[in-house]
Design a protein around this motif. Structure first.
Motif, mmCIF file in Angstrom:
data_model
loop_
_atom_site.group_PDB
_atom_site.id
_atom_site.type_symbol
_atom_site.label_atom_id
_atom_site.label_comp_id
_atom_site.label_asym_id
_atom_site.label_seq_id
_atom_site.Cartn_x
_atom_site.Cartn_y
_atom_site.Cartn_z
ATOM 1 N N THR A 95 50.500 45.212 -27.574
ATOM 2 C CA THR A 95 50.855 44.449 -26.377
ATOM 3 C C THR A 95 52.100 43.617 -26.644
ATOM 4 O O THR A 95 52.182 42.921 -27.651
ATOM 5 C CB THR A 95 49.696 43.523 -25.965
ATOM 6 N N ARG A 96 53.092 43.723 -25.770
ATOM 7 C CA ARG A 96 54.354 42.989 -25.912
ATOM 8 C C ARG A 96 54.888 43.145 -27.329
ATOM 9 O O ARG A 96 55.197 42.177 -28.024
ATOM 10 C CB ARG A 96 54.151 41.516 -25.534
ATOM 11 N N SER A 111 56.465 34.976 -21.690
ATOM 12 C CA SER A 111 56.891 35.526 -20.394
ATOM 13 C C SER A 111 57.996 36.562 -20.573
ATOM 14 O O SER A 111 58.020 37.295 -21.548
ATOM 15 C CB SER A 111 57.318 34.386 -19.446
ATOM 16 N N ASP A 112 58.927 36.616 -19.619
ATOM 17 C CA ASP A 112 59.946 37.662 -19.632
ATOM 18 C C ASP A 112 61.331 37.110 -19.985
ATOM 19 O O ASP A 112 62.351 37.651 -19.557
ATOM 20 C CB ASP A 112 59.987 38.378 -18.278
ATOM 21 N N GLN A 113 61.383 36.048 -20.769
ATOM 22 C CA GLN A 113 62.679 35.475 -21.140
ATOM 23 C C GLN A 113 63.420 36.390 -22.114
ATOM 24 O O GLN A 113 62.824 37.097 -22.927
ATOM 25 C CB GLN A 113 62.485 34.092 -21.753
ATOM 26 N N ASP A 131 51.892 35.754 -25.356
ATOM 27 C CA ASP A 131 50.987 36.076 -24.247
ATOM 28 C C ASP A 131 50.745 34.872 -23.339
ATOM 29 O O ASP A 131 49.863 34.892 -22.479
ATOM 30 C CB ASP A 131 49.654 36.607 -24.773
ATOM 31 N N GLY A 132 51.539 33.818 -23.523
ATOM 32 C CA GLY A 132 51.398 32.623 -22.704
ATOM 33 C C GLY A 132 50.414 31.620 -23.244
ATOM 34 O O GLY A 132 50.274 30.529 -22.691
ATOM 35 N N GLN A 133 49.726 31.974 -24.326
ATOM 36 C CA GLN A 133 48.705 31.086 -24.870
ATOM 37 C C GLN A 133 48.899 30.835 -26.362
ATOM 38 O O GLN A 133 49.228 29.728 -26.771
ATOM 39 C CB GLN A 133 47.319 31.673 -24.601
#
Length: 294
Positions: free
Chosen positions: A126-127, A197-199, A159-161
């Motif tokens: 993931t990512r 995020s998508d930065q 993952d934002g966390q």
């Protein structure tokens, strides 16, 4: 003194000089300022228009079968897509800059993760993507080979966390010396920040043949290792005759990964440092200029 011993002594001395120069440039930002660098030798590997100079190898597919139109150019960016996949099915892919291998260079990639992971992608992917350094030639990969024997500058998105570093090192079919010892595990974490995020993220790999490698993120050197060589495991489907464990990796091909999560690259470029490798003062001046560029 025997010729082979004289060569070894000269090589070791040069590597020590390079190590000192890199310490000066990367840590203090200056040293040996009397030499003036030559004209820029930037090579834009991605031209922003098409994939003319690139070769695609996806696990289970022959060279240049761009299955599912995985790699494509959209809005001036090189993109990794899975909209034509039903499931990932371990179809790991790599897109190689095919015109030439590189030995000593500064690689720049600007990337971001977008969208959602394709069905069937492993949790760890993931990512997750990567820039493969000193890789084997794409035409030497086996039909079912998953990764090129190479040094992977692993690119991870948050993952934002939780904390999730980027520009880590993974070693499919290779080993390195890390913190003074031969490093045989598959991956080592960097000390980078986490980018959620998508930065867009600006990452660099400073590679000096078979001596030193630095991973750099947004101007911060986050990982350093040396003496890249063939060895270890973590690669499948390769030709065993090509994996000569202990053989130094002095050069190789650059590739970018498709590992089940969509990703975009807006810049992929190399500054060729090979002409300066036997000229320490000039190399230092060039690295200093690159270090302080806007």
């Amino acid at each position: 003194m025997p010729l082979w011993l004289a060569y070894r002594f000269t090589h070791i001395r040069l590597m020590r000089q390079l190590a000192l120069l890199l310490t000066c440039v990367l840590v203090t930002g200056f040293c040996f300022g009397q030499a003036r660098p030559k004209a820029d030798q930037w090579i834009e590997l991605f031209n922003g228009k098409d994939l003319t100079d690139w070769a695609v190898k996806i696990t289970g597919h022959p060279l240049n079968d761009n299955y599912g139109n995985t790699f494509r150019v959209q809005d001036g960016k090189m993109t990794v897509n899975y909209d034509q996949y039903k499931a990932f099915d371990e179809q790991y892919g790599h897109i190689f800059y095919k015109k030439r291998p590189f030995s000593a260079y500064l690689l720049v990639v600007e990337y971001r993760f977008v969208g959602n992971q394709v069905a069937g992608g492993p949790g760890w992917a993931t990512r997750n993507s990567g820039a493969m350094l000193h890789g084997q030639a794409p035409e030497t990969m086996g039909l079912q080979q998953d990764f090129p024997m190479s040094l992977e500058m692993q690119l991870l998105g948050g993952d934002g966390q939780r904390e999730r570093h980027t520009a880590n090192l993974c070693t499919p079919g290779t080993n390195v010396v890390y913190q003074g010892k031969l490093f045989t595990p598959h991956c080592v974490d960097s000390r980078s920040k986490t980018y959620h995020s998508d930065q867009w993220v600006h990452a660099e790999a400073l590679v000096l043949a078979d001596s030193l490698v630095h991973h750099i993120v947004e101007g911060d050197t986050v990982l350093t290792y040396s003496k890249p060589q063939l060895g270890g495991g973590n690669v499948q489907g390769h030709d065993p005759a090509l994996k000569k464990d202990g053989q130094p990796l002095r050069e190789g091909y650059i590739s970018l990964q498709s590992e089940s999560h969509p990703v975009e690259f807006r810049r992929v470029a190399v500054f060729d440092l090979a002409p300066y490798m036997n000229k320490p003062a000039e190399l230092a001046a060039v690295l200093r200029r690159l270090r302080t560029r806007k």
